[in-house]
Design an enzyme around this catalytic site. Structure first.
Site, mmCIF file in Angstrom:
data_model
loop_
_atom_site.group_PDB
_atom_site.id
_atom_site.type_symbol
_atom_site.label_atom_id
_atom_site.label_comp_id
_atom_site.label_asym_id
_atom_site.label_seq_id
_atom_site.Cartn_x
_atom_site.Cartn_y
_atom_site.Cartn_z
ATOM 1 N N LYS A 126 -0.909 8.101 1.695
ATOM 2 C CA LYS A 126 0.408 7.684 1.210
ATOM 3 C C LYS A 126 1.051 8.752 0.328
ATOM 4 O O LYS A 126 2.222 9.078 0.491
ATOM 5 C CB LYS A 126 0.305 6.390 0.399
ATOM 6 C CG LYS A 126 -0.186 5.173 1.147
ATOM 7 C CD LYS A 126 -0.133 3.926 0.281
ATOM 8 C CE LYS A 126 -1.092 3.940 -0.898
ATOM 9 N NZ LYS A 126 -2.506 3.935 -0.500
ATOM 10 N N ASN A 149 4.229 3.887 -6.262
ATOM 11 C CA ASN A 149 2.809 3.996 -6.571
ATOM 12 C C ASN A 149 2.377 5.426 -6.870
ATOM 13 O O ASN A 149 1.272 5.666 -7.329
ATOM 14 C CB ASN A 149 1.998 3.452 -5.385
ATOM 15 C CG ASN A 149 0.540 3.243 -5.707
ATOM 16 O OD1 ASN A 149 0.188 2.548 -6.655
ATOM 17 N ND2 ASN A 149 -0.336 3.860 -4.919
ATOM 18 N N HIS A 195 -9.674 -2.543 -0.951
ATOM 19 C CA HIS A 195 -9.252 -3.591 -1.889
ATOM 20 C C HIS A 195 -9.576 -4.999 -1.383
ATOM 21 O O HIS A 195 -8.856 -5.951 -1.673
ATOM 22 C CB HIS A 195 -7.754 -3.474 -2.169
ATOM 23 C CG HIS A 195 -7.341 -2.141 -2.717
ATOM 24 N ND1 HIS A 195 -7.860 -1.626 -3.888
ATOM 25 C CD2 HIS A 195 -6.475 -1.207 -2.243
ATOM 26 C CE1 HIS A 195 -7.320 -0.443 -4.114
ATOM 27 N NE2 HIS A 195 -6.489 -0.165 -3.133
#
Length: 471
Positions: A126, A149, A195
């Site tokens: 990302k 982020n 996650h």
């Protein structure tokens, strides 16, 4: 940003208490933003003395620290939750049951933003793709804001009145409270388990990631990963990327008879892979994703290709550190999940395999509920030595041993990076060693031993520098 009239300010104050949950950088940005908009804002955080509390605006007169205040949340007209706080936290879950809206700073941003948004998520890469698209826009003369982020809270971008394009890196934590983002172009770069301790399972993780496509005007998909394909209208403009020759109008790779690989759009060869400063097949996919996103955002191709050739990658992301005692050292400390580490092993391994070279891999930290046996095929192909560090080191070794791990792969428990470096010198001293490169790609979070992946990567780089000096 528009200035509110006195009447509008009173209307906002009458609209109810806005409670910010979590006082990290994004929480601070929310508190600043909402107070400037004239809202009555309260903040609560589980830390007794949050480091950023002194930077809160004076207008934030309700500050409940030491625990997330359940009673305060019940009084909220709206809760703005920081990405580090789970929706399953008791106080937050109770507020949701009471039908109190819970949103993120990204929701506030997309409601206020008046320029096109390029929205980027994925299990891996990302930050690389976000940075690259942002640089492509800047080099093309676009006044671009880059955030989310990646480090700059999205709301802070609104302070630039001349912004023409917003490029956002978005995590699954940020996306799970976003509705109808409405991006100009959106993508899920790739999907691998990550996650799961927060999302419960791959379905929950997948659903959070795919919220990025809500209201999108165009999409980019990865042909190699079916989980990146959105359930959106077929007539929506879309481009795809992949490691094989592309269909007309899409991006991919073409290999000529001499074995030279080219980035391609349809049958057109755009750029040979050796012109890129970022190496490995995963980075060829990243380059394609940036080109496809840039195209759908209206950036000129020639300018984007020029940017690509200048781009050196990000710190702690398969970053070449130095060569010491004949070994190349690579810092991929930002590889905090198995998908990222798979990409790093495959990308670097393919560079050394033609020279009969193998990798020495350093794995470990906090495993986040992942199944590390999924690394085994990549380790068998490209790795001859695995060194384990950190809290879940023994569990990771057990996962690998429970799979069809090659007998030619040696495993070593080291616990710390210092111990790992001592082991590196022991196992590579033999003239029979196939190791040509050392790769720190832990596939784990770092918080058991470090303040974050950056601190882990910096410590690794320091140990490499010390080794090079000692030789």
């Amino acid at each position: 940003m528009t200035t509110l009239t006195a009447t509008e300010t009173l209307l906002h104050k009458g609209s109810g208490l806005q409670v910010v949950v979590g006082l990290g950088q994004s929480g601070l940005s929310v508190a600043n933003y909402l107070t400037k908009q004239g809202y009555h804002v309260a903040v609560t955080d589980s830390q007794p003395t949050p480091a950023l509390a002194e930077q809160l605006p004076a207008a934030v007169d309700i500050r409940q620290f030491g625990a997330i205040d359940a009673e305060l949340l019940q009084q909220a007209a709206r809760i703005i939750i920081s990405p580090g706080i789970s929706l399953d936290t008791n106080a937050v879950a109770a507020a949701r049951r009471a039908n109190i809206p819970v949103v993120s700073d990204i929701q506030l941003f997309c409601e206020a933003c008046t320029v096109p948004i390029v929205a980027i998520t994925g299990s891996n890469a990302k930050s690389t793709v976000t940075t690259l698209v942002g640089q492509m826009a800047a080099d093309a003369g676009v006044n671009v804001g880059i955030g989310g982020n990646i480090g700059v809270p999205a709301l802070n971008l609104l302070a630039n009145p001349d912004m023409q394009l917003a490029v956002l890196e978005l995590s699954s934590f940020q996306l799970e409270t976003v509705t109808n983002l409405g991006a100009q172009v959106a993508t899920v770069l790739n999907m691998s388990p990550d996650h799961l301790d927060r999302h419960g399972d791959m379905l929950g993780y997948h659903q959070a990631k795919h919220r990025i496509f809500q209201g999108a005007k165009s999409v980019v998909i990865n042909r190699e990963d079916a989980l990146t394909r959105p359930l959106v209208a077929d007539n929506l403009p879309r481009l795809s990327t992949g490691i094989h020759a592309p269909d007309k109008g899409h991006y991919g790779l073409i290999t000529d008879p001499e074995g030279q690989i080219y980035l391609a759009r349809g049958t057109e060869r755009l750029l040979s892979a050796d012109k890129l400063q970022i190496k490995g097949r995963h980075n060829l996919l990243n380059a394609q994703a940036a080109l496809a996103l840039g195209e759908l955002a209206g950036l000129p191709l020639d300018s984007m290709l020029n940017t690509l050739q200048q781009f050196t990658g990000l710190e702690h992301r398969c970053q070449y550190v130095a060569t010491a005692a004949g070994l190349d050292y690579f810092n991929d400390s930002k590889g905090t999940n198995i998908g990222s580490t798979m990409a790093a092993i495959e990308g670097l391994g393919a560079v050394y395999a033609p020279k009969d070279g193998k990798l020495l891999l350093i794995l470990g930290g906090q495993g986040k509920g992942q199944q590390f046996g999924e690394l085994t095929p990549f380790i068998n192909k490209y790795v001859s030595q695995v060194l384990f560090i950190g809290e879940d080191a023994k569990q990771i070794e057990q996962h690998l041993r429970a799979t069809k791990l090659s007998d030619e792969v040696a495993l070593h428990q080291c616990q710390t990076l210092e111990s790992a470096f001592a082991t590196i010198q022991q196992v590579t001293i033999s003239s029979l060693s196939q190791v040509q490169a050392v790769l720190l790609s832990p596939a784990c979070a770092s918080f058991d031993q470090f303040s974050g992946y950056a601190a882990r990567g910096e410590h690794f780089s320091q140990l490499v520098s010390q080794l090079a000096t000692d030789i």
